[in-house]
Scaffold this motif. Structure first.
Motif, PDB file in Angstrom:
ATOM      1  N   VAL A 277     -18.252 -59.006  13.844  1.00 47.76           N
ATOM      2  CA  VAL A 277     -18.688 -58.893  12.459  1.00 47.76           C
ATOM      3  C   VAL A 277     -20.209 -58.801  12.375  1.00 47.76           C
ATOM      4  CG1 VAL A 277     -18.702 -61.397  12.101  1.00 47.76           C
ATOM      5  CG2 VAL A 277     -18.337 -59.887  10.151  1.00 47.76           C
ATOM      6  N   ALA A 278     -20.688 -57.983  11.425  1.00 43.85           N
ATOM      7  CA  ALA A 278     -22.116 -57.896  11.150  1.00 43.85           C
ATOM      8  C   ALA A 278     -22.612 -59.241  10.628  1.00 43.85           C
ATOM      9  CB  ALA A 278     -22.376 -56.803  10.119  1.00 43.85           C
ATOM     10  N   ASP A 279     -23.894 -59.508  10.834  1.00 44.66           N
ATOM     11  CA  ASP A 279     -24.472 -60.767  10.375  1.00 44.66           C
ATOM     12  C   ASP A 279     -25.834 -60.494   9.746  1.00 44.66           C
ATOM     13  OD1 ASP A 279     -25.014 -63.419   9.945  1.00 44.66           O
ATOM     14  OD2 ASP A 279     -25.439 -63.877  12.043  1.00 44.66           O
ATOM     15  N   PRO A 280     -25.918 -60.594   8.428  1.00 40.20           N
ATOM     16  CA  PRO A 280     -24.863 -60.954   7.491  1.00 40.20           C
ATOM     17  C   PRO A 280     -23.974 -59.755   7.164  1.00 40.20           C
ATOM     18  CG  PRO A 280     -26.881 -60.561   6.277  1.00 40.20           C
ATOM     19  CD  PRO A 280     -27.215 -60.393   7.737  1.00 40.20           C
ATOM     20  N   ASP A 281     -22.792 -60.059   6.660  1.00 41.41           N
ATOM     21  CA  ASP A 281     -21.862 -59.027   6.211  1.00 41.41           C
ATOM     22  C   ASP A 281     -21.503 -59.344   4.760  1.00 41.41           C
ATOM     23  OD1 ASP A 281     -19.397 -57.619   5.576  1.00 41.41           O
ATOM     24  OD2 ASP A 281     -19.216 -57.200   7.712  1.00 41.41           O
ATOM     25  N   PRO A 282     -21.743 -58.408   3.838  1.00 41.48           N
ATOM     26  CA  PRO A 282     -21.496 -58.709   2.421  1.00 41.48           C
ATOM     27  C   PRO A 282     -20.029 -58.964   2.096  1.00 41.48           C
ATOM     28  CG  PRO A 282     -21.972 -56.365   2.718  1.00 41.48           C
ATOM     29  CD  PRO A 282     -22.241 -57.041   4.029  1.00 41.48           C
ATOM     30  N   PHE A 283     -19.128 -58.486   2.954  1.00 44.01           N
ATOM     31  CA  PHE A 283     -17.696 -58.666   2.698  1.00 44.01           C
ATOM     32  C   PHE A 283     -17.108 -59.846   3.467  1.00 44.01           C
ATOM     33  CE2 PHE A 283     -18.702 -54.125   2.332  1.00 44.01           C
ATOM     34  CZ  PHE A 283     -18.433 -53.952   0.989  1.00 44.01           C
TER      35      PHE A 283
ATOM     36  N   VAL B  89     -15.451 -65.447  17.857  1.00 42.85           N
ATOM     37  CA  VAL B  89     -16.173 -64.683  16.842  1.00 42.85           C
ATOM     38  C   VAL B  89     -17.490 -64.214  17.438  1.00 42.85           C
ATOM     39  CG1 VAL B  89     -17.252 -64.733  14.551  1.00 42.85           C
ATOM     40  CG2 VAL B  89     -15.139 -66.029  14.968  1.00 42.85           C
ATOM     41  N   PHE B  90     -17.767 -62.911  17.298  1.00 44.27           N
ATOM     42  CA  PHE B  90     -19.005 -62.321  17.779  1.00 44.27           C
ATOM     43  C   PHE B  90     -19.742 -61.736  16.573  1.00 44.27           C
ATOM     44  CE2 PHE B  90     -16.073 -62.382  21.265  1.00 44.27           C
ATOM     45  CZ  PHE B  90     -16.851 -62.834  22.321  1.00 44.27           C
ATOM     46  N   ARG B  91     -21.001 -62.150  16.406  1.00 44.44           N
ATOM     47  CA  ARG B  91     -21.807 -61.709  15.261  1.00 44.44           C
ATOM     48  C   ARG B  91     -22.914 -60.772  15.762  1.00 44.44           C
ATOM     49  NH1 ARG B  91     -20.950 -65.263  10.764  1.00 44.44           N
ATOM     50  NH2 ARG B  91     -19.757 -67.094  11.382  1.00 44.44           N
ATOM     51  N   TYR B  92     -23.243 -59.795  14.914  1.00 41.88           N
ATOM     52  CA  TYR B  92     -24.225 -58.775  15.271  1.00 41.88           C
ATOM     53  C   TYR B  92     -25.325 -58.734  14.205  1.00 41.88           C
ATOM     54  CZ  TYR B  92     -20.572 -57.724  18.539  1.00 41.88           C
ATOM     55  OH  TYR B  92     -19.640 -57.846  19.530  1.00 41.88           O
ATOM     56  N   PRO B  93     -26.415 -59.488  14.432  1.00 33.74           N
ATOM     57  CA  PRO B  93     -27.493 -59.567  13.444  1.00 33.74           C
ATOM     58  C   PRO B  93     -28.084 -58.185  13.146  1.00 33.74           C
ATOM     59  CG  PRO B  93     -27.747 -61.281  15.100  1.00 33.74           C
ATOM     60  CD  PRO B  93     -26.664 -60.366  15.586  1.00 33.74           C
ATOM     61  N   GLY B  94     -28.207 -57.907  11.848  1.00 33.65           N
ATOM     62  CA  GLY B  94     -28.840 -56.674  11.413  1.00 33.65           C
ATOM     63  C   GLY B  94     -27.944 -55.453  11.375  1.00 33.65           C
ATOM     64  N   ALA B  95     -26.730 -55.552  11.901  1.00 30.43           N
ATOM     65  CA  ALA B  95     -25.818 -54.403  11.889  1.00 30.43           C
ATOM     66  C   ALA B  95     -25.215 -54.241  10.499  1.00 30.43           C
ATOM     67  CB  ALA B  95     -24.706 -54.602  12.923  1.00 30.43           C
ATOM     68  N   GLY B  96     -24.776 -53.027  10.191  1.00 27.53           N
ATOM     69  CA  GLY B  96     -24.101 -52.771   8.923  1.00 27.53           C
ATOM     70  C   GLY B  96     -22.622 -53.110   9.028  1.00 27.53           C
TER      71      GLY B  96
ATOM     72  N   PRO C  21     -23.442 -44.539   7.627  1.00 24.57           N
ATOM     73  CA  PRO C  21     -24.815 -45.049   7.579  1.00 24.57           C
ATOM     74  C   PRO C  21     -24.965 -46.447   8.182  1.00 24.57           C
ATOM     75  CG  PRO C  21     -24.061 -44.391   5.366  1.00 24.57           C
ATOM     76  CD  PRO C  21     -22.917 -44.218   6.307  1.00 24.57           C
ATOM     77  N   ASP C  22     -23.891 -47.221   8.243  1.00 24.70           N
ATOM     78  CA  ASP C  22     -23.923 -48.581   8.799  1.00 24.70           C
ATOM     79  C   ASP C  22     -24.077 -48.608  10.318  1.00 24.70           C
ATOM     80  OD1 ASP C  22     -23.491 -49.651   6.301  1.00 24.70           O
ATOM     81  OD2 ASP C  22     -21.388 -50.142   6.634  1.00 24.70           O
ATOM     82  N   HIS C  23     -23.925 -47.475  10.963  1.00 31.02           N
ATOM     83  CA  HIS C  23     -23.839 -47.436  12.426  1.00 31.02           C
ATOM     84  C   HIS C  23     -25.033 -48.109  13.105  1.00 31.02           C
ATOM     85  CE1 HIS C  23     -24.063 -45.333  16.450  1.00 31.02           C
ATOM     86  NE2 HIS C  23     -22.903 -45.958  16.468  1.00 31.02           N
ATOM     87  N   ASP C  24     -24.713 -48.902  14.121  1.00 31.55           N
ATOM     88  CA  ASP C  24     -25.712 -49.540  14.980  1.00 31.55           C
ATOM     89  C   ASP C  24     -25.216 -49.335  16.401  1.00 31.55           C
ATOM     90  OD1 ASP C  24     -26.923 -51.572  16.675  1.00 31.55           O
ATOM     91  OD2 ASP C  24     -27.638 -52.536  14.840  1.00 31.55           O
ATOM     92  N   ALA C  25     -25.836 -48.389  17.109  1.00 29.50           N
ATOM     93  CA  ALA C  25     -25.346 -47.985  18.436  1.00 29.50           C
ATOM     94  C   ALA C  25     -25.316 -49.151  19.426  1.00 29.50           C
ATOM     95  CB  ALA C  25     -26.197 -46.841  18.982  1.00 29.50           C
ATOM     96  N   GLU C  26     -26.355 -49.962  19.432  1.00 32.59           N
ATOM     97  CA  GLU C  26     -26.414 -51.083  20.382  1.00 32.59           C
ATOM     98  C   GLU C  26     -25.312 -52.105  20.090  1.00 32.59           C
ATOM     99  OE1 GLU C  26     -29.454 -54.649  21.677  1.00 32.59           O
ATOM    100  OE2 GLU C  26     -30.314 -52.776  20.926  1.00 32.59           O
ATOM    101  N   ALA C  27     -25.157 -52.460  18.828  1.00 32.15           N
ATOM    102  CA  ALA C  27     -24.109 -53.421  18.458  1.00 32.15           C
ATOM    103  C   ALA C  27     -22.725 -52.840  18.753  1.00 32.15           C
ATOM    104  CB  ALA C  27     -24.229 -53.794  16.983  1.00 32.15           C
ATOM    105  N   ALA C  28     -22.546 -51.552  18.503  1.00 33.78           N
ATOM    106  CA  ALA C  28     -21.251 -50.913  18.778  1.00 33.78           C
ATOM    107  C   ALA C  28     -20.929 -50.958  20.261  1.00 33.78           C
ATOM    108  CB  ALA C  28     -21.266 -49.476  18.269  1.00 33.78           C
ATOM    109  N   GLU C  29     -21.895 -50.655  21.114  1.00 35.53           N
ATOM    110  CA  GLU C  29     -21.641 -50.684  22.561  1.00 35.53           C
ATOM    111  C   GLU C  29     -21.317 -52.097  23.031  1.00 35.53           C
ATOM    112  OE1 GLU C  29     -21.071 -48.154  24.612  1.00 35.53           O
ATOM    113  OE2 GLU C  29     -21.293 -46.941  22.811  1.00 35.53           O
TER     114      GLU C  29
END
Length: 194
Positions: free
Chosen positions: A121-127, A149-156, A165-173
């Motif tokens: 999950v993105a961190d923060p995630d609005p949903f 639970v794995f959080r990804y700071p700054g990701a969409g 537009p939310d894509h974050d290549a590093e977090a995705a990998e």
């Protein structure tokens, strides 16, 4: 069984399925939208609302039912993750649950005895707010799930989908590296005798 987000069965969903297949997994990607995909989250919500949550769940169950005897790992993105969780907790043969950017409420008597669950999950995630996720985690543990639970700071929110537009290549990998190890562990446990 991999369920799509509110956008429908987009390139990001098929990319995820391709990664899983390349790692040796059989992946089914149901089209819960009947051939439609959305170009925006607003359009996706319109399609979702037009179909209705109960009908989406019925379609997801119908897609899963012919394969559930084999013991499925349920997975999904956002809306699809919520559907995957709901179905997995109702399927005593479920072997695992992989959630990306989505969760669902649990019944008070929910049971997930020993079910391996991984949430990215993105961190923060609005949903998926921190308070909600803390309560969700505790309820899943109470139900007996083995939760990570794995959080990804700054990701969409839908950061794994390259076309959004939310894509974050590093977090995705990072997500796919961890998630594919998770799936391999589930397969290894299923292959072990006893």
């Amino acid at each position: 069984m991999l369920f799509h987000s509110v956008y429908g069965p987009t390139a990001g969903v098929h990319d995820a399925a391709g990664r899983m297949r390349a790692a040796g997994h059989r992946v089914i990607v149901p089209d819960l939208y009947g051939g439609r995909t959305a170009r925006s989250v607003e359009e996706g919500r319109e399609i979702k609302d037009e179909i209705g949550r109960d009908e989406l769940l019925r379609r997801a169950v119908a897609a899963s039912a012919p394969h559930s005897d084999a013991g499925l790992v349920y997975a999904g993105f956002s809306l699809g993750a919520a559907l995957a969780q709901t179905i997995a907790l109702g399927d005593e043969r479920a072997r695992g649950l992989l959630l990306v950017g989505g969760t669902s409420d649990l019944a008070d008597d929910a049971s997930a005895d020993g079910l391996p669950v991984q949430l990215h999950v993105a961190d923060p995630d609005p949903f998926e707010t921190h308070d909600w996720l803390s309560a969700w985690y505790l309820r899943m543990r109470k139900a007996g799930a083995d939760v990570e639970v794995f959080r990804y700071p700054g990701a969409g929110h839908l950061y794994t989908h390259a076309e959004l537009p939310d894509h974050d290549a590093e977090a995705a990998e990072r997500t796919w590296s961890i998630a594919l190890d998770f799936l391999a562990e589930i397969d290894s446990a299923a292959a072990s005798p006893g």
